[in-house]
Design a protein around this motif. Structure first.
Motif, short mmCIF file in Angstrom:
data_model
loop_
_atom_site.label_atom_id
_atom_site.label_comp_id
_atom_site.label_asym_id
_atom_site.label_seq_id
_atom_site.Cartn_x
_atom_site.Cartn_y
_atom_site.Cartn_z
N LEU A 93 -60.81 21.60 -7.25
CA LEU A 93 -61.00 20.29 -6.66
C LEU A 93 -60.81 20.38 -5.14
CD1 LEU A 93 -59.06 17.97 -9.14
CD2 LEU A 93 -61.49 18.59 -9.17
N THR A 94 -61.40 19.44 -4.43
CA THR A 94 -61.27 19.44 -2.98
C THR A 94 -59.88 18.95 -2.56
OG1 THR A 94 -62.03 17.16 -2.70
CG2 THR A 94 -63.73 18.89 -2.75
N VAL A 95 -59.59 19.11 -1.28
CA VAL A 95 -58.34 18.60 -0.72
C VAL A 95 -58.21 17.10 -1.02
CG1 VAL A 95 -57.17 18.06 1.45
CG2 VAL A 95 -58.14 20.34 1.08
N LEU A 96 -59.25 16.35 -0.73
CA LEU A 96 -59.21 14.90 -0.94
C LEU A 96 -59.04 14.55 -2.41
CD1 LEU A 96 -59.42 12.07 0.24
CD2 LEU A 96 -61.92 12.26 0.10
N GLU A 97 -59.72 15.27 -3.29
CA GLU A 97 -59.60 15.00 -4.72
C GLU A 97 -58.19 15.29 -5.23
OE1 GLU A 97 -64.27 15.83 -6.03
OE2 GLU A 97 -62.81 17.49 -5.96
N ASP A 115 -52.26 5.71 2.86
CA ASP A 115 -51.38 6.86 2.69
C ASP A 115 -52.14 8.18 2.84
OD1 ASP A 115 -49.18 5.26 2.41
OD2 ASP A 115 -49.07 5.43 0.22
N ILE A 116 -53.38 8.21 2.37
CA ILE A 116 -54.19 9.41 2.57
C ILE A 116 -54.40 9.67 4.06
CG2 ILE A 116 -56.53 10.38 2.31
CD1 ILE A 116 -56.57 9.23 -0.52
N GLU A 117 -54.67 8.62 4.80
CA GLU A 117 -54.81 8.78 6.25
C GLU A 117 -53.51 9.25 6.89
OE1 GLU A 117 -57.61 8.72 8.09
OE2 GLU A 117 -58.50 8.59 6.09
N ARG A 118 -52.38 8.81 6.34
CA ARG A 118 -51.09 9.25 6.88
C ARG A 118 -50.90 10.74 6.61
NH1 ARG A 118 -48.60 10.08 10.39
NH2 ARG A 118 -46.34 10.06 10.58
N VAL A 119 -51.27 11.20 5.42
CA VAL A 119 -51.18 12.64 5.12
C VAL A 119 -52.02 13.43 6.11
CG1 VAL A 119 -51.78 14.44 3.44
CG2 VAL A 119 -50.63 12.36 2.67
N PHE A 120 -53.22 12.95 6.38
CA PHE A 120 -54.10 13.65 7.32
C PHE A 120 -53.55 13.61 8.74
CE2 PHE A 120 -57.97 12.88 4.38
CZ PHE A 120 -57.68 14.05 3.68
N LYS A 133 -62.64 23.13 -1.20
CA LYS A 133 -61.91 23.36 -2.46
C LYS A 133 -60.51 23.90 -2.14
CE LYS A 133 -65.24 22.36 -5.42
NZ LYS A 133 -65.97 23.41 -6.15
N ALA A 134 -59.53 23.37 -2.86
CA ALA A 134 -58.14 23.74 -2.60
C ALA A 134 -57.89 25.24 -2.80
CB ALA A 134 -57.21 22.94 -3.51
N GLY A 135 -58.62 25.83 -3.75
CA GLY A 135 -58.43 27.25 -4.03
C GLY A 135 -58.88 28.17 -2.92
N MET A 144 -49.25 22.80 2.64
CA MET A 144 -49.40 21.46 3.23
C MET A 144 -50.00 20.49 2.22
SD MET A 144 -50.92 22.51 6.96
CE MET A 144 -50.03 23.61 8.06
N LEU A 145 -50.97 20.95 1.47
CA LEU A 145 -51.61 20.08 0.47
C LEU A 145 -50.64 19.75 -0.65
CD1 LEU A 145 -53.99 18.56 -0.66
CD2 LEU A 145 -54.92 20.72 -1.55
N ALA A 146 -49.83 20.71 -1.07
CA ALA A 146 -48.85 20.45 -2.12
C ALA A 146 -47.85 19.38 -1.68
CB ALA A 146 -48.12 21.74 -2.49
#
Length: 236
Positions: A93-97, A115-120, A133-135, A144-146
């Protein structure tokens, strides 16, 4: 905020935790340090209700009995998020997904986009790679994504298991700067780390775990100067 009393965990006939006690006040950063196999990760998994605990264990979070909550409700109802060792992202899955998937149990749907914008904003690299893709991310980006995923799922308290593992020093610094920012915005942090020096410099207080027992506890500044801690974990 979080109180753990007489925490005992066994795997088959092997005792992993022998009845440890610790507590965290709201807004604190607390660390648990110790060698491999000391029981640090087990303590986090017990709080998240991912492993069974033995009779006599008592754990409360904001005066609620943690033992009455299954693992999924610990996140969705109590706001306890867990960043596991090894990150365990959905690599296809992508970062956003990945971030969106972490919100499946949230009731405040109107705040998810914000909140997604805050993460970014906290992790600009993730914003640059949101459709990747996260992988395929680097180790630092995956960490960072975790953390971002935990931020999205529930963030009254964040449990972090070895966030510095495998990271280059510069990326490690970036991750800890971001965690400090998350803490300053109101998230309490319990950090498990093998990098004792970094953990104690980051946290306000610490506990030293050896063979399933808490052998030392105190202010991080005091533990950094403790001769036993220096000898065992700080290279003398």
């Amino acid at each position: 905020m979080l109180s753990v009393k007489n925490l005992k965990v066994s795997y088959d006939n092997i005792k992993a935790l022998h009845g440890i006690n610790f507590e965290i006040e709201e807004g604190e950063i607390v660390t648990i340090i110790g060698a491999n196999g000391a029981g640090k990760s087990t303590a986090l998994r017990a709080i998240s209700r991912m492993v069974p605990v033995e009779e006599g264990t008592r754990m409360t979070f904001q005066d609620k009995d943690l033992l009455k909550y299954p693992a999924d409700k610990v996140v969705s109802e109590l706001g306890i998020s867990h960043v596991p060792e090894g990150r365990r992202l959905f690599g296809n899955l992508t970062v956003l997904e990945n971030l969106q998937l972490a919100t499946f149990a949230r009731r405040d749907k109107e705040n998810i986009a914000k909140d997604i914008e805050r993460v970014f904003a906290i992790f600009p690299r993730l914003d640059e790679r949101k459709i990747q893709k996260a992988g395929t991310l680097s180790g630092g980006e995956q960490q960072m994504l975790a953390i971002g995923r935990a931020f999205m799922s529930g963030r009254k308290i964040m449990l972090l298991d070895e966030p510095s593992m495998g990271l280059a020093p510069l990326l490690m610094r970036d991750v800890f700067v971001a965690l400090k920012e998350i803490n300053q915005e109101g998230t309490t942090i319990l950090l498990v780390e093998q990098n004792a020096r970094m953990a104690l410099k980051f946290a306000k207080r610490g506990y030293v775990l050896e063979s399933g027992n808490v052998v030392l506890e105190g202010q991080s500044a005091d533990l950094l100067e403790n001769p036993e801690v220096k000898k065992a974990y700080l290279g003398g």
